[in-house]
Design a protein around this motif. Sequence first.
Motif, mmCIF file in Angstrom:
data_model
loop_
_atom_site.group_PDB
_atom_site.id
_atom_site.type_symbol
_atom_site.label_atom_id
_atom_site.label_comp_id
_atom_site.label_asym_id
_atom_site.label_seq_id
_atom_site.Cartn_x
_atom_site.Cartn_y
_atom_site.Cartn_z
ATOM 1 N N TRP A 1 27.723 -1.678 12.988
ATOM 2 C CA TRP A 1 27.048 -2.736 13.349
ATOM 3 C C TRP A 1 25.800 -2.779 12.019
ATOM 4 O O TRP A 1 25.306 -2.164 11.866
ATOM 5 C CB TRP A 1 26.335 -2.539 14.448
ATOM 6 C CG TRP A 1 25.833 -3.976 15.043
ATOM 7 C CD1 TRP A 1 24.384 -4.278 14.924
ATOM 8 C CD2 TRP A 1 26.385 -4.911 15.683
ATOM 9 N NE1 TRP A 1 24.376 -5.663 15.609
ATOM 10 C CE2 TRP A 1 25.421 -5.824 15.866
ATOM 11 C CE3 TRP A 1 27.787 -5.193 15.895
ATOM 12 C CZ2 TRP A 1 25.589 -7.330 16.552
ATOM 13 C CZ3 TRP A 1 27.904 -6.566 16.467
ATOM 14 C CH2 TRP A 1 27.099 -7.277 16.660
ATOM 15 N N THR B 1 30.255 -6.467 10.945
ATOM 16 C CA THR B 1 29.658 -7.059 12.350
ATOM 17 C C THR B 1 30.605 -8.233 12.800
ATOM 18 O O THR B 1 30.728 -8.320 13.953
ATOM 19 C CB THR B 1 28.339 -7.475 11.823
ATOM 20 O OG1 THR B 1 27.527 -6.599 11.484
ATOM 21 C CG2 THR B 1 27.554 -8.197 13.229
ATOM 22 N N GLU B 2 30.982 -9.323 12.106
ATOM 23 C CA GLU B 2 31.721 -10.243 12.346
ATOM 24 C C GLU B 2 33.047 -9.763 13.040
ATOM 25 O O GLU B 2 33.386 -10.305 14.143
ATOM 26 C CB GLU B 2 31.781 -11.401 11.292
ATOM 27 C CG GLU B 2 32.528 -12.552 11.871
ATOM 28 C CD GLU B 2 31.993 -13.286 13.079
ATOM 29 O OE1 GLU B 2 32.538 -13.969 13.743
ATOM 30 O OE2 GLU B 2 30.843 -13.297 12.913
ATOM 31 N N VAL C 1 32.186 -8.461 16.361
ATOM 32 C CA VAL C 1 31.889 -9.502 17.314
ATOM 33 C C VAL C 1 33.047 -10.171 17.859
ATOM 34 O O VAL C 1 33.336 -10.339 19.076
ATOM 35 C CB VAL C 1 31.036 -10.428 16.746
ATOM 36 C CG1 VAL C 1 30.991 -11.901 17.442
ATOM 37 C CG2 VAL C 1 29.739 -9.969 16.487
ATOM 38 N N ASP D 1 27.129 -16.129 19.236
ATOM 39 C CA ASP D 1 26.198 -16.469 18.441
ATOM 40 C C ASP D 1 24.723 -15.580 18.517
ATOM 41 O O ASP D 1 24.102 -15.107 17.635
ATOM 42 C CB ASP D 1 25.592 -18.052 18.735
ATOM 43 C CG ASP D 1 26.441 -18.877 17.652
ATOM 44 O OD1 ASP D 1 27.157 -18.322 16.821
ATOM 45 O OD2 ASP D 1 26.497 -19.965 18.130
ATOM 46 N N ARG E 1 25.598 -12.079 17.466
ATOM 47 C CA ARG E 1 25.463 -11.747 15.967
ATOM 48 C C ARG E 1 23.906 -11.615 15.618
ATOM 49 O O ARG E 1 23.449 -11.171 14.599
ATOM 50 C CB ARG E 1 25.894 -13.144 15.243
ATOM 51 C CG ARG E 1 27.594 -13.378 15.236
ATOM 52 C CD ARG E 1 27.789 -14.521 14.562
ATOM 53 N NE ARG E 1 29.246 -14.901 14.641
ATOM 54 C CZ ARG E 1 29.748 -15.666 15.482
ATOM 55 N NH1 ARG E 1 29.201 -16.559 16.141
ATOM 56 N NH2 ARG E 1 31.042 -15.838 15.356
ATOM 57 N N GLN E 2 22.972 -12.166 16.454
ATOM 58 C CA GLN E 2 21.657 -12.043 16.239
ATOM 59 C C GLN E 2 21.002 -10.576 16.752
ATOM 60 O O GLN E 2 19.993 -10.480 16.556
ATOM 61 C CB GLN E 2 20.791 -13.116 16.825
ATOM 62 C CG GLN E 2 21.288 -14.469 16.339
ATOM 63 C CD GLN E 2 20.923 -15.523 17.285
ATOM 64 O OE1 GLN E 2 19.724 -15.531 17.718
ATOM 65 N NE2 GLN E 2 21.457 -16.940 16.987
#
Length: 261
Positions: free
Chosen positions: A139, A145-146, A149, A168, A171-172
Amino acid sequence: MPIAELNHQGLYFEDSGGSGPAVILAHGFLMDGRMFDAQVQALAPEFRVIRWDARGFGRTRWDGKPFNLYDSAADCIALLDHLGIQQAIVGGMSQGGYCALRVALRYPERVRALVLMSTRGTMDEEEVRAGYRQVRDLWGTPGATENIVQNLAGGIIGDARFHSPWLDRWRQTPKANFVAAMNNLIERDDIKNQLGDIRCPVIVFHGTDDAGIPHAQGEYLHKALPNSKRFVSVPGAAHAANLTHPEVVNPPLVEFLRALA
């Protein structure tokens, strides 16, 4: 924003209010209290519904220190104390279910009943824990990361119509939050042999297509809890069954809660 300063955390919560029986709900990994929107709509104002964001997620101001499920259980009880609620129906989805079970074990006098969604009372297999460690370590890595996700979206939510706005938000999620929250899951204790000590009424929900926690684990939990009243299988649902299939989850939930009166 409704923030309660409890256990050195700024705990974000929402309270539907009212004089009905209190129901407090804890969300799953990467989610937050908003995953229970459909349950709040179905239950309030007949029931007073409280939902809260666990450490590391949502709008709670986490102190940055490692935590475990008993810390989360203590947060749940501290929030009930803050709201002046002596006893509540305690519920949770996945990670939130792990928390709810430990609330029932550590604070049985505070728990009127349990609502368990897409969770388990046994340990994860070593292969599963190894996969979690790999995801944890990747991560925040550029490009990784994408992919994580997208994979988690399929596993947790399933139906793409429900992916927005969750992806979204995911992702943050900062690396530190993700790591601490994942460690919380990987390092949880084994309570399998204590499930028989939980005597309050229980209802268990589980999606038939849950890849995160197999459907059979929901059936096992139902059988292992001596006062589990009903097992609700949710056809076609992935992990977040209450989010994607409220039309299946909410009617038996309301029926169960009304029967407690």
